[in-house]
Every structure is written in structure tokens, then in C-alpha cells.
Design an enzyme around this catalytic site. Structure first.
Site, PDB file in Angstrom:
ATOM      1  N   ASP A  16       0.875  -1.173   0.000  1.00  0.00           N
ATOM      2  CA  ASP A  16       0.000   0.000   0.000  1.00  0.00           C
ATOM      3  C   ASP A  16       0.908   1.217   0.000  1.00  0.00           C
ATOM      4  O   ASP A  16       1.709   1.399   0.919  1.00  0.00           O
ATOM      5  CB  ASP A  16      -0.882   0.018   1.253  1.00  0.00           C
ATOM      6  CG  ASP A  16      -1.945  -1.071   1.228  1.00  0.00           C
ATOM      7  OD1 ASP A  16      -2.269  -1.544   0.126  1.00  0.00           O
ATOM      8  OD2 ASP A  16      -2.445  -1.441   2.299  1.00  0.00           O
TER       9      ASP A  16
ATOM     10  N   ASP B 171     -13.737  -3.849  -1.858  1.00  0.00           N
ATOM     11  CA  ASP B 171     -13.646  -3.642  -0.413  1.00  0.00           C
ATOM     12  C   ASP B 171     -15.060  -3.742   0.129  1.00  0.00           C
ATOM     13  O   ASP B 171     -15.931  -2.961  -0.264  1.00  0.00           O
ATOM     14  CB  ASP B 171     -13.093  -2.248  -0.082  1.00  0.00           C
ATOM     15  CG  ASP B 171     -11.671  -2.042  -0.585  1.00  0.00           C
ATOM     16  OD1 ASP B 171     -10.923  -3.034  -0.665  1.00  0.00           O
ATOM     17  OD2 ASP B 171     -11.306  -0.894  -0.889  1.00  0.00           O
TER      18      ASP B 171
END
Length: 251
Positions: free
Chosen positions: A11, A130
């Protein structure tokens, strides 16, 4: 049977690798180029690189960073963050990505999935989802988990499967960063529902969690970040363990 894949995820925020818990409280976790090289050498099957600020701040993924990471690895490389049109995909593939991951942009513009699959091939198109378990079911979220949508995980996953996505990368927001294991029940439902591979994300804390997501969650690949970045689990040892547990992995 295809080997199960182990995928470290980077990330990226402002050019550095970070890792948060439940999508907030980010802490730094190192240089992405160094981490990518290390994982490639350790036997990771693939690498995922997500510019987590790109969609939210309307920024294009750092193409030069993608180039530098790609130059240092010899495994398939998926890049996501701020991909809204075919020219973004083109730019990232030219920078060395093998696949692109789209999330918010796919929900806002589902035709993008069809376009990428048609133009570049399904194998290039990973749709990241998500989702959070709520009272009404698994709801999908946008922009790094900041915005709730009216879409539900299983319906949306089936739709992108039908539209030509090559893989689904499912992150459980309830499990992300908490290290209590993956969302295996939801993963198993996805595996039965879809005709494309499912990558499990969110919840890895120990080696048993990887075993369980393959055995119980029927995942095709398991993605993790912090357990790898902070050295809690080493990939060669993880693969050896999985092999001993009867899971088919590439050693």
C-alpha cells in the site's frame, strides 16, 4: 489443480509503503522498491502495488515508482489506484505492470471492466472489492473504504465476473489489519458463485490463517501486507508450512 498463490501487497502513500488497521491509522513500512525486490527473491508468486491515495485525492499512480519496482522483480505485478480509463491502463502496462486492479472506478463506471477486458484481455483486469459485513449483508465501499455504496459483495462480484474481469481481489474491511484470519465464509461463497479466481485479502496474522483461507475459504490466492512487511511471517517458511499441510504451493 493450480498452485495456490502467496501475494504480498504494497500500500503506497506519498511514495512510501504504509500499513494501517481497518483502513486508518497508517504507519510507515519501508521503501517499495526494496520490499518488492525482497519479496521477489523470497519466492512470492505475485506482487500487488496499490496507490491508496490515488483514487481519493484524484492523483494518478506514480508511474516512475511502478517502473522502478518492475525493474527489480521477476514475478507478475499488479498495480492499482486512480485507474479511470484505458489510457491509465496503457500507461501502467508500459511502465511494467502485468495487471491492473480497479475498484472505485469499476463501481462508478462498470463498463470500464468490459473495456479493459476487451482491449487488453481479461487476464489484465483485476477487480478489487472492499466490503464490510453489515446488518443487511456484505456492502461494497469506495475510495479506500470511505464511502458506502448500494452494491452488495456477491451481486457485484458476479456482475464483474460476467463483464470479463480476470480475477476478484476481495478485502474484508471487518478483518483488514486485525490479524484474526480471513473472511473465509464469504470467500467460500464467492468461490462457489464465480468462474474466475478469488484473491483473499484482509486478516492474515499467522500461517494457519493462510492454510484456512485455502482449505475453508477456497481462495485461489492469499494477499497480505503487514505480516510480511514487519517480518512476522517469512514467505519461504510460509510456503514450506503450507506444503506440509497438504496445500499445493510453488516452492
Amino acid at each position: 489443480m493450480l498452485a495456490k498463490r502467496i501475494i504480498p501487497c504494497l500500500d503506497i502513500k506519498d511514495g512510501q509503503t504504509v500499513k494501517g488497521t481497518n483502513f486508518v491509522n497508517l504507519r510507515q513500512a519501508g521503501d517499495p522498491v526494496e520490499l518488492g525486490r525482497t519479496y521477489s527473491e523470497q519466492g512470492a508468486d505475485e506482487l500487488v502495488f496499490l496507490d491508496i491515495t490515488a483514487s481519493h485525492e484524484g492523483r494518478k499512480t506514480f508511474t516512475d515508482l511502478v517502473k522502478r519496482v518492475a525493474a527489480n522483480i521477476n514475478i507478475p505485478f499488479t498495480v492499482g489506484g486512480g485507474i479511470n480509463e484505458l489510457s491509465d491502463v496503457d500507461r501502467l502496462l508500459n511502465a511494467g505492470a502485468d495487471k491492473v486492479s480497479i475498484n472505485s472506478s469499476a463501481i462508478r463506471n462498470p463498463d470500464l471492466v468490459d473495456k479493459i477486458a476487451k482491449h487488453f484481455g481479461s487476464q489484465v483486469c483485476v477487480v478489487a472489492i472492499d466490503a464490510k459485513q453489515t446488518e443487511t449483508g456484505w456492502k461494497c465501499y469506495l475510495n479506500g473504504g470511505r464511502i458506502e455504496t448500494d452494491k452488495y459483495l456477491f451481486d457485484w462480484a458476479k456482475e464483474v465476473n460476467n463483464r470479463g474481469a480476470g480475477e476478484i481481489l476481495f478485502t474484508s474491511m471487518n478483518h483488514d489489519g486485525v490479524k484474526n484470519g480471513y473472511a473465509n465464509e464469504a470467500l467460500s461463497t464467492l468461490a462457489d458463485l464465480l468462474t474466475i479466481p478469488v484473491i483473499a485479502s484482509g486478516g492474515a496474522g499467522c500461517m494457519e490463517h493462510f492454510r484456512d483461507t485455502f482449505a475453508k475459504g477456497k481462495a485461489d490466492a492469499a494477499l497480505a501486507a503487514s505480516v510480511f512487511h514487519f517480518g512476522e511471517i517469512k514467505i519461504p517458511e510460509l510456503k514450506q508450512y503450507l506444503c506440509e499441510q497438504g496445500i499445493n504451493v510453488r516452492l
